[in-house]
Design a protein around this motif. Structure first.
Motif, short mmCIF file in Angstrom:
data_model
loop_
_atom_site.label_atom_id
_atom_site.label_comp_id
_atom_site.label_asym_id
_atom_site.label_seq_id
_atom_site.Cartn_x
_atom_site.Cartn_y
_atom_site.Cartn_z
N VAL A 50 0.85 -1.20 0.00
CA VAL A 50 0.00 0.00 0.00
C VAL A 50 0.88 1.25 0.00
O VAL A 50 1.89 1.31 0.72
N VAL A 51 0.50 2.23 -0.81
CA VAL A 51 1.22 3.49 -0.90
C VAL A 51 0.33 4.59 -0.30
O VAL A 51 -0.81 4.77 -0.73
N LEU A 52 0.85 5.30 0.69
CA LEU A 52 0.13 6.41 1.30
C LEU A 52 0.71 7.73 0.79
O LEU A 52 1.93 7.92 0.78
N ALA A 76 -4.71 6.51 -0.14
CA ALA A 76 -4.15 5.18 0.06
C ALA A 76 -4.42 4.37 -1.20
O ALA A 76 -5.57 4.26 -1.64
N GLY A 77 -3.37 3.83 -1.80
CA GLY A 77 -3.54 3.10 -3.06
C GLY A 77 -2.57 1.96 -3.19
O GLY A 77 -1.69 1.75 -2.34
N PHE A 78 -2.72 1.20 -4.26
CA PHE A 78 -1.85 0.06 -4.54
C PHE A 78 -1.90 -0.22 -6.04
O PHE A 78 -2.78 0.27 -6.76
N SER A 79 -0.96 -1.04 -6.47
CA SER A 79 -0.91 -1.52 -7.85
C SER A 79 -1.02 -3.04 -7.85
O SER A 79 -0.24 -3.71 -7.14
N PRO A 128 1.13 -4.10 -12.89
CA PRO A 128 1.93 -3.15 -12.11
C PRO A 128 1.82 -1.71 -12.59
O PRO A 128 2.19 -0.80 -11.85
N GLN A 129 1.33 -1.46 -13.80
CA GLN A 129 1.20 -0.09 -14.31
C GLN A 129 -0.14 0.53 -13.95
O GLN A 129 -0.38 1.71 -14.25
N LEU A 130 -1.03 -0.23 -13.31
CA LEU A 130 -2.35 0.26 -12.93
C LEU A 130 -2.31 0.72 -11.47
O LEU A 130 -1.79 0.02 -10.61
N ASP A 131 -2.86 1.90 -11.20
CA ASP A 131 -2.90 2.46 -9.85
C ASP A 131 -4.36 2.60 -9.40
O ASP A 131 -5.16 3.23 -10.08
#
Length: 213
Positions: free
Chosen positions: A68-70, A89-92, A97-100
């Protein structure tokens, strides 16, 4: 006495390599470590550590162990009427891997915003809480993203007005943006709209250029 007699053979095995019989020694010299090259470190970098398509160049990012990317940053309008913050808050997905994908939360306070009601000019203080789903895609140096959600707002007229003036409500949030990165130069364009006449001061079109020295 027995321990002191077995110590010299062990030292001899460490100095002379493998003992008779081909068995591995009980002691070996520590391996010397060297600095990894920049190319090697770049090849080991995970795709999830790349900046998401919706992330601003000036925002702070935090990568968690679960992928998870904050992202967080302050919000402030050019006219100085509005301030607040935004957290995403997101993830790929591992297979894409190019989708967010992410969820965004925003908080804004606006002081003495000029508006009109029944052809009457007035000033209003507003507080807005918003939540949106965000989806973006990275295609090389180009990143595109869109968002959709809802905002709950509350208004407090500074001047006297008619009692029919709506002081709170729920409105829809929608927006899209693009980010183009070339070497150390990053350009960004974003449009965001809250579908309510009382929140027209929060409808923004922003453009920026960033160059990393």
């Amino acid at each position: 006495m027995a321990a002191s007699l077995t110590l010299p053979p062990l030292v001899a095995m460490a100095d002379n390599g493998l003992p008779e019989g081909g068995h591995a020694p009980l002691y070996s010299e520590p391996v010397a470590y060297t600095d990894a090259s920049h190319d090697l470190l770049a090849s080991l970098a995970l795709p999830s550590l790349k900046r998401p398509s919706y992330a601003s160049r000036t925002s702070d990012l935090m990568h968690l162990d679960n992928g998870v990317v904050l992202e967080g940053g302050d919000l402030e309008s050019i006219d100085g009427h509005t301030s607040g913050f935004r957290v995403t808050a997101g993830f790929s997905p591992m297979n894409l891997p190019q989708l967010d994908l992410g969820a965004e939360f925003t908080y804004r306070e606006s002081d003495e915003v000029p508006t009109h009601h029944s052809d009457q000019a007035m000033l209003v203080n507003t507080t807005t809480l918003g939540g949106s789903l965000v989806a973006g895609v990275r295609m090389g140096q180009l990143g595109l993203y869109a968002k959709s959600g809802f905002a709950e707002w509350d208004g407090d007229p500074v001047t006297q007005t008619e009692p029919l003036f709506a002081t709170n409500g729920t409105a829809r949030i929608q927006g899209f943006g693009a980010r183009l990165q070339y070497d150390r130069l990053v350009s960004r364009l974003e449009f965001e709209e809250i579908d309510s006449p009382s929140m027209a001061h929060l409808n923004l079109i922003t453009a920026s250029l960033h160059y990393a020295f």
